[in-house]
Design a protein around this motif. Structure first.
Motif, PDB file in Angstrom:
ATOM      1  N   LYS A   1       0.835  -1.203   0.000  1.00  0.00           N
ATOM      2  CA  LYS A   1       0.000   0.000   0.000  1.00  0.00           C
ATOM      3  C   LYS A   1       0.870   1.252   0.000  1.00  0.00           C
ATOM      4  O   LYS A   1       0.584   2.217  -0.718  1.00  0.00           O
ATOM      5  CB  LYS A   1      -0.925  -0.017   1.225  1.00  0.00           C
ATOM      6  CG  LYS A   1      -1.960  -1.123   1.192  1.00  0.00           C
ATOM      7  CD  LYS A   1      -2.768  -1.185   2.465  1.00  0.00           C
ATOM      8  CE  LYS A   1      -2.029  -1.842   3.586  1.00  0.00           C
ATOM      9  NZ  LYS A   1      -2.875  -2.116   4.765  1.00  0.00           N
ATOM     10  N   ALA A   2       1.935   1.243   0.813  1.00  0.00           N
ATOM     11  CA  ALA A   2       2.816   2.408   0.889  1.00  0.00           C
ATOM     12  C   ALA A   2       3.487   2.678  -0.459  1.00  0.00           C
ATOM     13  O   ALA A   2       3.625   3.833  -0.882  1.00  0.00           O
ATOM     14  CB  ALA A   2       3.873   2.194   1.970  1.00  0.00           C
ATOM     15  N   GLU A   3       3.882   1.613  -1.136  1.00  0.00           N
ATOM     16  CA  GLU A   3       4.539   1.770  -2.431  1.00  0.00           C
ATOM     17  C   GLU A   3       3.570   2.317  -3.472  1.00  0.00           C
ATOM     18  O   GLU A   3       3.937   3.184  -4.282  1.00  0.00           O
ATOM     19  CB  GLU A   3       5.097   0.416  -2.884  1.00  0.00           C
ATOM     20  CG  GLU A   3       6.232   0.526  -3.872  1.00  0.00           C
ATOM     21  CD  GLU A   3       7.031  -0.755  -3.926  1.00  0.00           C
ATOM     22  OE1 GLU A   3       8.265  -0.668  -3.871  1.00  0.00           O
ATOM     23  OE2 GLU A   3       6.419  -1.850  -4.010  1.00  0.00           O
ATOM     24  N   ALA A   4       2.331   1.839  -3.452  1.00  0.00           N
ATOM     25  CA  ALA A   4       1.327   2.355  -4.390  1.00  0.00           C
ATOM     26  C   ALA A   4       1.088   3.848  -4.153  1.00  0.00           C
ATOM     27  O   ALA A   4       1.002   4.641  -5.105  1.00  0.00           O
ATOM     28  CB  ALA A   4       0.022   1.577  -4.237  1.00  0.00           C
ATOM     29  N   GLN A   5       0.978   4.241  -2.878  1.00  0.00           N
ATOM     30  CA  GLN A   5       0.780   5.659  -2.555  1.00  0.00           C
ATOM     31  C   GLN A   5       1.980   6.484  -3.005  1.00  0.00           C
ATOM     32  O   GLN A   5       1.847   7.564  -3.581  1.00  0.00           O
ATOM     33  CB  GLN A   5       0.542   5.816  -1.054  1.00  0.00           C
ATOM     34  CG  GLN A   5       0.162   7.219  -0.633  1.00  0.00           C
ATOM     35  CD  GLN A   5      -1.247   7.604  -1.059  1.00  0.00           C
ATOM     36  OE1 GLN A   5      -2.101   6.736  -1.213  1.00  0.00           O
ATOM     37  NE2 GLN A   5      -1.475   8.885  -1.260  1.00  0.00           N
ATOM     38  N   MET A   6       3.163   5.980  -2.748  1.00  0.00           N
ATOM     39  CA  MET A   6       4.399   6.687  -3.103  1.00  0.00           C
ATOM     40  C   MET A   6       4.499   6.893  -4.613  1.00  0.00           C
ATOM     41  O   MET A   6       4.791   7.998  -5.084  1.00  0.00           O
ATOM     42  CB  MET A   6       5.593   5.873  -2.612  1.00  0.00           C
ATOM     43  CG  MET A   6       6.923   6.395  -3.097  1.00  0.00           C
ATOM     44  SD  MET A   6       7.899   6.990  -1.736  1.00  0.00           S
ATOM     45  CE  MET A   6       9.453   7.238  -2.570  1.00  0.00           C
ATOM     46  N   LEU A   7       4.251   5.845  -5.376  1.00  0.00           N
ATOM     47  CA  LEU A   7       4.347   5.960  -6.839  1.00  0.00           C
ATOM     48  C   LEU A   7       3.337   6.970  -7.378  1.00  0.00           C
ATOM     49  O   LEU A   7       3.636   7.731  -8.297  1.00  0.00           O
ATOM     50  CB  LEU A   7       4.139   4.590  -7.495  1.00  0.00           C
ATOM     51  CG  LEU A   7       5.239   3.544  -7.275  1.00  0.00           C
ATOM     52  CD1 LEU A   7       4.835   2.224  -7.917  1.00  0.00           C
ATOM     53  CD2 LEU A   7       6.567   4.023  -7.837  1.00  0.00           C
ATOM     54  N   SER A   8       2.128   6.966  -6.817  1.00  0.00           N
ATOM     55  CA  SER A   8       1.107   7.896  -7.304  1.00  0.00           C
ATOM     56  C   SER A   8       1.516   9.340  -7.026  1.00  0.00           C
ATOM     57  O   SER A   8       1.279  10.235  -7.841  1.00  0.00           O
ATOM     58  CB  SER A   8      -0.251   7.581  -6.688  1.00  0.00           C
ATOM     59  OG  SER A   8      -0.265   7.866  -5.307  1.00  0.00           O
ATOM     60  N   ILE A   9       2.167   9.590  -5.870  1.00  0.00           N
ATOM     61  CA  ILE A   9       2.622  10.950  -5.555  1.00  0.00           C
ATOM     62  C   ILE A   9       3.772  11.347  -6.483  1.00  0.00           C
ATOM     63  O   ILE A   9       3.810  12.473  -6.997  1.00  0.00           O
ATOM     64  CB  ILE A   9       3.037  11.057  -4.071  1.00  0.00           C
ATOM     65  CG1 ILE A   9       1.817  10.852  -3.174  1.00  0.00           C
ATOM     66  CG2 ILE A   9       3.670  12.412  -3.784  1.00  0.00           C
ATOM     67  CD1 ILE A   9       2.146  10.788  -1.692  1.00  0.00           C
ATOM     68  N   ILE A  10       4.714  10.450  -6.702  1.00  0.00           N
ATOM     69  CA  ILE A  10       5.814  10.739  -7.635  1.00  0.00           C
ATOM     70  C   ILE A  10       5.265  11.106  -9.007  1.00  0.00           C
ATOM     71  O   ILE A  10       5.696  12.085  -9.635  1.00  0.00           O
ATOM     72  CB  ILE A  10       6.769   9.528  -7.740  1.00  0.00           C
ATOM     73  CG1 ILE A  10       7.543   9.326  -6.429  1.00  0.00           C
ATOM     74  CG2 ILE A  10       7.750   9.708  -8.896  1.00  0.00           C
ATOM     75  CD1 ILE A  10       8.363   8.054  -6.374  1.00  0.00           C
ATOM     76  N   LEU A  11       4.300  10.332  -9.485  1.00  0.00           N
ATOM     77  CA  LEU A  11       3.719  10.612 -10.798  1.00  0.00           C
ATOM     78  C   LEU A  11       3.070  11.991 -10.834  1.00  0.00           C
ATOM     79  O   LEU A  11       3.222  12.746 -11.798  1.00  0.00           O
ATOM     80  CB  LEU A  11       2.696   9.530 -11.154  1.00  0.00           C
ATOM     81  CG  LEU A  11       3.272   8.161 -11.528  1.00  0.00           C
ATOM     82  CD1 LEU A  11       2.183   7.102 -11.535  1.00  0.00           C
ATOM     83  CD2 LEU A  11       3.962   8.218 -12.891  1.00  0.00           C
ATOM     84  N   ARG A  12       2.338  12.339  -9.783  1.00  0.00           N
ATOM     85  CA  ARG A  12       1.681  13.637  -9.756  1.00  0.00           C
ATOM     86  C   ARG A  12       2.683  14.785  -9.713  1.00  0.00           C
ATOM     87  O   ARG A  12       2.487  15.815 -10.347  1.00  0.00           O
ATOM     88  CB  ARG A  12       0.739  13.707  -8.567  1.00  0.00           C
ATOM     89  CG  ARG A  12      -0.519  12.897  -8.752  1.00  0.00           C
ATOM     90  CD  ARG A  12      -1.423  13.075  -7.549  1.00  0.00           C
ATOM     91  NE  ARG A  12      -2.625  12.276  -7.716  1.00  0.00           N
ATOM     92  CZ  ARG A  12      -3.079  11.425  -6.820  1.00  0.00           C
ATOM     93  NH1 ARG A  12      -2.425  11.253  -5.697  1.00  0.00           N
ATOM     94  NH2 ARG A  12      -4.175  10.744  -7.039  1.00  0.00           N
ATOM     95  N   ILE A  13       3.761  14.615  -8.923  1.00  0.00           N
ATOM     96  CA  ILE A  13       4.803  15.648  -8.869  1.00  0.00           C
ATOM     97  C   ILE A  13       5.366  15.900 -10.265  1.00  0.00           C
ATOM     98  O   ILE A  13       5.645  17.037 -10.648  1.00  0.00           O
ATOM     99  CB  ILE A  13       5.929  15.224  -7.903  1.00  0.00           C
ATOM    100  CG1 ILE A  13       5.429  15.222  -6.461  1.00  0.00           C
ATOM    101  CG2 ILE A  13       7.141  16.154  -8.035  1.00  0.00           C
ATOM    102  CD1 ILE A  13       6.423  14.659  -5.470  1.00  0.00           C
TER     103      ILE A  13
END
Length: 457
Positions: free
Chosen positions: A270-282
């Motif tokens: 779950k943490a990795e999915a959240q992290m990747l989504s934030i990186i993509l948005r940045i």
């Protein structure tokens, strides 16, 4: 010697081939045929062809079929046809392992039963009980729920019972039992009438599923469409070999290269999915996450945005690998190589559905080669290498690393804020109900990173 005309008449004539089966030839009534036409179902799938005639005759069914095979319509159509003949009160109950699948089943029942005004109630964790009690008081025809929450209502909601039930469906039965819903299911089965039709659908026939079959079905017909795990021929499967230290850069390179497509990205945690989504948005990509630390409304909102096309990228854990029917997925990216080959097949099954084409790309580091070889052995197919440009990836590294640091900081702040709010809210009521582990989730409430990179993609 026979005359020429005599010789010609003595030849055997090949019988005409039988016309392909249609929904009408399987015995469905006109209101259902019209609904099938409206939702774009042109011809029956294999599981529907083999199960519908027997289900319409009243047989209990065990359906073993892979993801994306049309299982929902295979059990919904005979239920709706019988409901048309006997429109009486609470008619059917469907048990599903996840909340998203429960909603999806409800949508399909309502679409196929639109001509008869079918009413459905979705009973799942993560939503308040009083609202669900109101929905149950409105006398729905079909109740779709997860086992733990359904049992809660059977034990506490006045006036609600399943004593008049005509049909029980256990969908994704292997997952229902793997998620330790067994105790709740056993209790529910004891509250059902013995005179009923039961459909059990599963991707695999495990020993637990076989035990459940013996406990709940009467003289069932077993319909097995796929005896082994496999991927469809219309799926193009690729891998990218890269050093683990550069994984984020390779991932962003893939997303940038394929940016015009709809993409589901699968992460292990779950943490990795959240992290990747934030990186993509940045970095300016329209991405949305879905995982178990999101509230029900957040998860449904994420799916809605992805289905509508307002977000082109869905970053998910395996909560989205089975059961969800998202028709327009062009590409699946496995950010993490799944530990089990069956999970790989479920993940890539989100694309290339119903005869359409699709691609899957799996990121493979030096630590994942053995897992990749195992997957190839199970699916019986070698993956092709996806072409990458080393110079482009090297140029991305600095920006991607900066985005990853910002994402980690944002998640750390959100986690600290979330723990503080939880301590203030805590009134000593205790933890989760073990019967409904998938349903009762803590809302993560992770804010989006508003700061955008000044660099152009």
């Amino acid at each position: 010697m026979p005359r020429p005309e005599e010789a010609s008449t003595s030849k055997s004539v090949s019988p005409l081939p039988e016309p392909p089966a249609t929904f009408k030839s399987l015995g469905l009534i006109d209101p259902l045929l019209e609904a099938l036409d409206r939702v774009g179902y042109k011809k029956p799938t294999d599981i529907q062809l083999q199960s519908l005639p027997h289900a319409l005759e009243g047989r209990d069914i065990i359906g073993i079929a892979a993801t994306g095979s049309g299982k929902t319509a295979a059990f919904a159509l005979p239920i709706l046809q019988k409901l048309w003949e006997e429109p009486k009160g609470l008619f059917a109950c469907v048990l599903a392992p996840t909340r998203e699948l429960a909603y999806q089943i409800s949508e399909q029942f309502e679409a196929l039963g639109s001509a008869m005004g079918v009413r459905c109630a979705v009973i799942i964790g993560g939503m308040d009980m009083p609202t669900q009690q109101i929905a149950l008081a409105k006398r729905p025809h079909i109740v779709i729920g997860t086992p733990g929450r359904l049992l809660d209502h059977l034990e506490t909601t006045k006036g609600f019972s399943l004593r008049t039930l005509k049909f029980l469906v256990l969908d994704e039965a292997d997952r229902l039992l793997n998620m330790e819903f067994s105790e709740a299911i056993d209790k529910i089965l004891k509250l059902l009438p013995k005179e009923r039709s039961t459909y059990l659908f599963s991707a695999t026939m495990t020993t637990k599923v076989a035990k459940l079959q013996r406990a709940s079905l009467t003289n069932p017909l077993k319909v097995e469409v796929s005896s082994k795990y496999s991927t469809v021929d219309t799926l193009l499967q690729y891998y990218v070999l890269m050093p683990f230290i550069d994984k984020h850069a390779y991932f962003i390179y893939l997303v940038h290269t394929l940016a015009q497509n709809s993409i589901i990205v699968f992460a292990r945690t779950k943490a990795e999915a959240q992290m990747l989504s934030i990186i993509l948005r940045i970095l300016g990509f329209a991405a949305v996450p879905i995982h178990g630390d999101m509230s029900q409304s957040q998860r449904l909102g994420a799916l809605s945005k992805f289905k509508s096309g307002s977000r082109k990228i869905l970053v998910a854990t395996d909560v989205a690998s089975r059961g969800l029917d998202i028709p327009s997925v062009d590409i699946v990216i496995n950010y993490d190589v799944p530990q089990h080959s069956k999970d790989y097949i479920h993940r890539v099954g989100r694309t290339a559905r119903a005869g359409r084409s699709g691609k899957s790309i799996t990121l493979v580091s030096q630590y994942d080669v053995e897992l990749l070889l195992r997957i190839e052995e199970v699916v019986g197919k070698k993956m092709d290498m996806f072409e990458t440009e080393a110079e482009d990836i090297a140029a991305l590294k600095e920006r991607v690393e900066e985005a990853a640091r910002a994402a980690k900081s944002e998640m750390k702040d959100a986690d600290a804020n979330g723990k503080g709010k939880k301590r203030r809210r805590d009134d000593g009521r205790g933890g989760k109900d073990d019967r409904d582990r998938d349903d009762d989730v803590v809302e993560a409430g992770m804010p989006l990173v508003k700061k955008k990179s000044k660099h152009r993609r």
